[in-house]
Design a protein around this motif. Structure first.
Motif, PDB file in Angstrom:
ATOM      1  N   GLY A  72       0.738  -0.887   0.353  1.00 40.80           N
ATOM      2  CA  GLY A  72      -0.102   0.341   0.042  1.00 40.80           C
ATOM      3  C   GLY A  72       1.163   1.352  -0.056  1.00 40.80           C
ATOM      4  O   GLY A  72       0.533   1.972  -0.769  1.00 40.80           O
ATOM      5  N   GLU A  73       2.175   1.154   0.604  1.00 41.69           N
ATOM      6  CA  GLU A  73       2.522   2.555   0.580  1.00 41.69           C
ATOM      7  C   GLU A  73       3.861   2.904  -0.779  1.00 41.69           C
ATOM      8  O   GLU A  73       3.916   3.931  -1.150  1.00 41.69           O
ATOM      9  CB  GLU A  73       3.789   2.484   1.872  1.00 41.69           C
ATOM     10  CG  GLU A  73       2.691   1.936   3.429  1.00 41.69           C
ATOM     11  CD  GLU A  73       4.302   2.087   4.368  1.00 41.69           C
ATOM     12  OE1 GLU A  73       5.326   1.861   4.188  1.00 41.69           O
ATOM     13  OE2 GLU A  73       4.054   1.983   5.689  1.00 41.69           O
TER      14      GLU A  73
ATOM     15  N   GLN B 132       1.909   6.663  -6.667  1.00 35.47           N
ATOM     16  CA  GLN B 132       0.702   7.647  -7.726  1.00 35.47           C
ATOM     17  C   GLN B 132       0.703   8.471  -6.853  1.00 35.47           C
ATOM     18  O   GLN B 132       1.219   9.678  -8.036  1.00 35.47           O
ATOM     19  CB  GLN B 132      -0.344   7.115  -7.015  1.00 35.47           C
ATOM     20  CG  GLN B 132      -1.335   5.852  -6.885  1.00 35.47           C
ATOM     21  CD  GLN B 132      -2.992   5.448  -5.961  1.00 35.47           C
ATOM     22  OE1 GLN B 132      -2.611   6.463  -5.140  1.00 35.47           O
ATOM     23  NE2 GLN B 132      -3.285   4.673  -6.531  1.00 35.47           N
ATOM     24  N   LEU B 133       1.477   8.847  -6.107  1.00 37.61           N
ATOM     25  CA  LEU B 133       1.759  10.234  -5.883  1.00 37.61           C
ATOM     26  C   LEU B 133       3.526  11.154  -6.876  1.00 37.61           C
ATOM     27  O   LEU B 133       3.563  11.959  -7.530  1.00 37.61           O
ATOM     28  CB  LEU B 133       2.464  11.092  -4.232  1.00 37.61           C
ATOM     29  CG  LEU B 133       1.863  10.826  -3.411  1.00 37.61           C
ATOM     30  CD1 LEU B 133       3.124  10.632  -1.703  1.00 37.61           C
ATOM     31  CD2 LEU B 133       1.204  11.544  -3.435  1.00 37.61           C
TER      32      LEU B 133
ATOM     33  N   VAL C  89       3.100  13.229  -9.493  1.00 36.62           N
ATOM     34  CA  VAL C  89       4.076  14.974  -9.434  1.00 36.62           C
ATOM     35  C   VAL C  89       4.775  14.481 -11.132  1.00 36.62           C
ATOM     36  O   VAL C  89       4.575  15.689 -11.674  1.00 36.62           O
ATOM     37  CB  VAL C  89       5.201  14.294  -8.624  1.00 36.62           C
ATOM     38  CG1 VAL C  89       6.938  15.702  -8.974  1.00 36.62           C
ATOM     39  CG2 VAL C  89       4.961  14.859  -7.194  1.00 36.62           C
ATOM     40  N   ILE C  90       4.807  13.457 -11.855  1.00 38.28           N
ATOM     41  CA  ILE C  90       5.482  13.911 -13.325  1.00 38.28           C
ATOM     42  C   ILE C  90       3.728  14.041 -14.487  1.00 38.28           C
ATOM     43  O   ILE C  90       4.560  15.348 -15.105  1.00 38.28           O
ATOM     44  CB  ILE C  90       5.147  12.089 -14.174  1.00 38.28           C
ATOM     45  CG1 ILE C  90       6.748  11.540 -12.694  1.00 38.28           C
ATOM     46  CG2 ILE C  90       5.742  11.955 -15.131  1.00 38.28           C
ATOM     47  CD1 ILE C  90       6.805   9.762 -13.380  1.00 38.28           C
TER      48      ILE C  90
END
Length: 485
Positions: free
Chosen positions: A254-255, A261-262, A266-267
């Motif tokens: 999950g992390e 996803q973060l 950002v990309i």
């Protein structure tokens, strides 16, 4: 060559359980057989000792009086008094030897004549028939003759502490062998029955033990360039070591998924920001000559020759240039001055504006508005976001489809959900969905979602997309003014 360490746990654990069951059953069966044989030998020794001592004590007087006939009756007495004794508890023959190791008397005189050397008829006893008769024990002893299928019970015959002869009782080992084969056969049968009962349980529990490890191994094998969704990983969580490992793995996944996803956001944000700067620069460069051309056409139409063909041509050019201007304007989404707060009247206006689109395709348009009062956020920008999302949903929905609008808020944010049952958006195209001139359908300009994204960014909000067959949902999260102060 396949090694045991390379075999899957699905087979390795049941095989080891089966091997453990087989070894345990074999050891238990061997112990039981060994103890049974020892018990049989102990019973035989105890019985023979009792009989031997009784016969030896009875033979003292006949030997002292050299009464051979009475001695013969004494050695035959055990066979006459216990005719029904079990064959494995009775002696085959009895000898009485004098001090010179000669046969004094025997219950089988034909085989062991008087005054003969017993070694002639029984070679296995020759080792103990040396002269003088020193090897004979002073006390009762059981001798196992390795070269013979017999056990010998040697009982000294003493008178006033002086040995006057030796009682030799011969017992065959055949009953032991028969009993051993019988016990071994019974042990094998019992072992097979135990295996038949325990092996299925061993295989079942082995597979139960292996299943969580195999599930964990399969889950770990799915980790590659693209991480699987934690909801797709089915691992049994418990408080034992495997369960805690599975729980830790799901937490780690999950992390990692959140980090991925973060990173993707950002990309995507960097790419869209770069595209926005490029588009804005190109749009400004186009606007300068575009404005001059439109002014020139307007001046010519007012002061030039009113030739119909010329006017028609100029009108075509003007419409084309205006279309270019609108496209460029879409690329130059800029923050506008604050307008009145967003309220229910804006929602009613939006529904009125999109009504022709719903009627055109006969779309079932449902609304769920969880607002009561005006919201402290620019109504102009929110209206534009909602209208563009709805038009995009109507365009993606098939005739007689369904579109749902849900507007709600919490203490800090205003949320807008637009859900439709139209075409599914592939995951690999979601990252490029908000780029300019990216359209998933024919006839679209690809600027509607770009405009939405720019407005949401300017308002400090967030827009997400979730798409699966028969359901695509756009969710906009906009911060309310003054909620973060």
């Amino acid at each position: 060559m396949l090694h045991l360490k390379d075999v899957s746990l699905w087979y390795k654990i049941p095989l080891r359980v089966a091997a453990l069951v087989i070894v345990t059953a074999s050891v238990l069966a061997s112990v039981l057989v060994y103890r049974s044989i020892n018990d049989l030998r102990d019973n035989l020794t105890a019985n023979a000792t009792q009989v031997g001592r009784l016969v030896a004590d009875t033979l003292v007087e006949p030997i002292m009086h050299d009464d051979v006939w009475r001695a013969f009756e004494v050695v035959n007495l055990p066979f006459r008094s216990m005719p029904n004794q079990a064959s494995d508890q009775s002696a085959e023959y009895i000898l009485v030897l004098d001090t010179n190791n000669k046969v004094y008397v025997s219950n089988k005189p034909d085989r062991f004549p008087m005054m003969s050397a017993p070694a002639i008829s029984e070679p296995s006893i020759a080792t103990y028939l040396k002269t003088p008769a020193q090897p004979w024990p002073d006390e009762l002893a059981v001798v196992d003759a390795p070269a013979s299928n017999a056990l010998f019970l040697l009982t000294p015959i003493k008178a006033d502490g002086v040995r006057i002869g030796t009682l030799v009782m011969n017992y065959s080992k055949t009953p032991f062998a028969i009993r051993l084969r019988s016990l071994a056969r019974d042990a094998i049968v019992i072992t097979l029955l135990v295996l038949a009962a325990l092996l299925p349980l061993g295989v079942y529990w082995g597979n139960r033990m292996a299943a969580p490890l195999l599930d964990l191994s399969n889950a770990m094998s799915k980790i590659g360039p693209h991480l699987p969704d934690p909801a797709e990983i089915r691992l049994e969580e418990s408080k034992d070591e495997i369960g805690l490992l599975a729980k830790s793995f799901k937490a780690m996944l999950g992390e990692l998924k959140e980090k991925e996803q973060l990173q993707q956001q950002v990309i995507t944000s960097d790419r869209l920001a770069a595209l926005g700067r490029l588009a804005a620069g190109v749009a400004h460069e186009i606007n300068n000559p575009l404005g001059g051309m439109l002014n020139a056409i307007s001046t010519f139409k007012r002061h030039g020759e009113q030739d119909p063909i010329t006017l028609k041509t100029l009108s075509i050019l003007e419409r084309g240039l205006l279309q270019i201007k609108e496209t460029v304007a879409a690329l130059l989404v800029e923050a506008r001055a604050q307008t009145r707060p967003f309220d229910l009247n804006d929602v009613a206006d939006i529904c009125t504006l999109v009504q022709p689109d719903t009627e055109k395709k006969q779309i079932d348009f449902t609304r769920e508005i969880d607002l009561v009062e005006a919201q402290p956020i620019s109504s102009t920008l929110v209206r534009q976001v909602i209208i563009n999302l709805l038009l995009n949903a109507f365009h993606a929905t098939q005739p007689h489809g369904h579109v749902h609008l849900h507007i709600y808020r919490d203490s800090e944010y205003l949320f807008v959900d637009v859900i439709n049952d139209g075409s599914h958006i592939p995951q690999d195209k979601v990252s490029y969905l908000f780029e300019p001139f990216t359209s998933l359908s024919e006839g679209g300009s690809g600027l509607g979602l770009w405009v939405i994204y720019q407005i949401v960014q300017q308002l400090g909000g967030l827009i997400t997309v979730q798409s699966e067959p028969d359901k695509t949902q756009f969710t906009v999260q906009l911060p309310l003014e003054g909620s973060h102060e």
